[in-house]
Design an enzyme around this catalytic site. Structure first.
Site, short mmCIF file in Angstrom:
data_model
loop_
_atom_site.label_atom_id
_atom_site.label_comp_id
_atom_site.label_asym_id
_atom_site.label_seq_id
_atom_site.Cartn_x
_atom_site.Cartn_y
_atom_site.Cartn_z
N HIS A 1 -6.53 -6.78 12.89
CA HIS A 1 -5.42 -6.31 12.93
C HIS A 1 -4.84 -6.11 14.24
CE1 HIS A 1 -2.53 -3.67 10.24
NE2 HIS A 1 -2.00 -3.52 11.63
N ARG B 1 0.81 -11.22 6.98
CA ARG B 1 0.65 -10.06 6.20
C ARG B 1 1.78 -9.06 6.55
NH1 ARG B 1 -4.57 -9.54 8.73
NH2 ARG B 1 -3.48 -7.74 9.72
N ARG C 1 -10.46 0.39 15.08
CA ARG C 1 -10.38 1.43 13.79
C ARG C 1 -11.22 0.98 12.87
NH1 ARG C 1 -4.28 1.80 11.24
NH2 ARG C 1 -4.94 -0.45 10.68
N ASP D 1 14.23 23.69 -0.31
CA ASP D 1 14.77 23.25 -1.46
C ASP D 1 16.18 22.91 -1.43
OD1 ASP D 1 12.24 23.91 -3.04
OD2 ASP D 1 13.23 25.95 -2.81
N CYS E 1 16.27 24.11 4.26
CA CYS E 1 15.13 25.01 3.64
C CYS E 1 14.16 24.17 2.79
CB CYS E 1 15.89 25.86 2.86
SG CYS E 1 17.04 26.97 3.77
N TYR F 1 18.26 30.33 7.09
CA TYR F 1 17.35 31.38 7.67
C TYR F 1 17.28 31.52 9.29
CZ TYR F 1 14.85 31.17 3.16
OH TYR F 1 14.25 31.38 1.94
N LYS G 1 0.88 -1.26 0.07
CA LYS G 1 -0.02 -0.16 -0.10
C LYS G 1 0.75 1.53 -0.17
CE LYS G 1 -0.45 0.11 5.09
NZ LYS G 1 -1.29 0.25 6.14
#
Length: 379
Positions: free
Chosen positions: A172, A227, A142, A317, A315, A268, A38
């Site tokens: 689960h 699983r 859940r 980027d 930052c 920064y 998933k």
């Protein structure tokens, strides 16, 4: 030919995926193995991981949404596929047409799955039915059918047999990654009780409960199918050493270097100031590429054969590495995290510093600017 310097790259070792799946399957002899892929294979690529997992011994692949499962089937994945969580508007007819198992947790969901089977039958003219796994909530609170509503659900599912084939019941575990937690036995007991009720209703389903942590620590809960999820990617969910091989390495490269004098500040907010003359290396990845800003001042990278600290704030980027008196060449490889085999940071190290889990770290590597590369053994 011009050298290729990646801006942001995750390298996925498919031989590690195959190794991990084989190891996990060997821990559940007599049970089938569903590799969970998933969320685009936890950020590793669902299709490529799925193929490698089948080669490693998985007989099923598990997804969250039906769309994820359909994409795998339409890309040529032929093994059993299982999807377990969709919205109320989901159309289950394609699941029947593409032979995908689906989860059911309520009478309403059962009716919608049966309707999908009916429409698929009308469209194809064939005897179409939906392969269903009934989910019992054993304590995670859940998804899953509440125990009080379970008898009605299994009775209705048994009565819907012309359209519904109940393949399995499942649940689960909430605390399997804490071996010895009392909830594990409590959930196993509720699961046994739910199975007895299903059998009394005339069903003969498979059972599956064990996630990665349970496969590694609770062989009594293997039942018919296991699983594993995070462990197939080489990340260990339990505090016991295992021969799991992390499959993902996150890399970038140096795009600029510069020398600054003692007393100069970086990035920064000027949260970091050089205590000595030093060389800085600019790396073109940041929080838009999955490097958490909250690791500012707390992270290292692997560059030039050693760990080096990131100077100042991460930052959007880019980030900046303090290289001291070394000056790396442009294009030098920078490892943000990897296996940890030669001292580089790991996804677990990031997670521990952030107070989270390594699942979140690798899954967040599914980003627009991150290029994904796949390696085989020896590549």
């Amino acid at each position: 030919m011009t050298a290729s310097f990646p801006r942001a790259e995750v390298v996925i070792d498919l031989s590690a995926i195959r190794h991990n799946v084989a190891l996990l399957a060997s821990r559940a002899p007599g049970a089938q193995t569903m590799a969970v892929v998933k969320a685009d294979g936890y950020g590793h690529g669902a299709l490529e991981v799925g193929r490698a997992a089948v080669e490693g011994g998985a007989t099923w692949l598990g997804t969250c949404s039906l769309d994820e499962a359909l994409a795998l089937r339409r890309a040529g994945i032929g093994c059993r596929l299982f999807s377990w969580l969709d919205t109320p508007e989901a159309d289950f007819a394609p699941a029947v047409a593409e032979d995908i198992d689906v989860a059911v947790s309520s009478l309403d969901e059962l009716a919608r799955v049966a309707d999908g089977a009916r429409r698929a039958r009308d469209f194809s003219g064939l005897s179409a039915l939906s392969r269903v796994h009934l989910k019992i909530d054993t304590g995670l609170s859940r998804n899953g059918c509440p125990p009080a509503e379970w008898p009605a659900l299994v009775k209705a599912a048994a009565a819907a047999k012309p359209l519904i084939d109940v393949v399995a019941i499942w649940s689960h575990l909430a605390c399997a990654d804490e071996p010895g937690h009392p909830s594990i036995d409590a959930q196993a007991k509720r699961f046994d009780e739910a199975y007895d009720i299903a059998r009394a209703a005339g069903l003969n389903p498979m059972r599956h409960l064990a996630n990665s942590a349970a496969v590694l620590t609770r062989p009594d809960l293997n039942f018919d199918l296991v699983r594993p999820g995070i462990a197939i990617y080489g990340l260990n969910p339990v505090p016991v050493a295992e021969d799991l091989r992390p499959a993902m390495t996150f890399k970038s490269s140096v795009v600029l270097t510069k020398r600054i004098a003692a007393g100069e500040s970086v990035s920064y907010g000027h949260s970091w100031t050089a205590e000595r003359d030093t060389t800085l290396a600019l790396v073109p990845v940041g929080y838009a590429d999955g490097v958490p800003r909250s690791l500012s001042g707390r992270m290292d990278v692997w560059l030039g054969g050693r760990r080096r600290p990131v100077a100042g704030r991460v930052c959007m980027d880019q980030l900046i590495v303090d290289c001291g008196d070394d000056e790396p060449a442009l294009g030098s490889e920078v490892i943000l995290f990897g296996r940890g085999g030669f001292g580089e940071p790991t996804a677990r190290e990031w997670a521990d510093k952030l107070g989270t889990i390594d699942y979140e770290i690798v899954t967040s590597m599914c980003r627009p600017r991150i290029h994904r590369t796949y390696l085989e053994a020896g590549s």
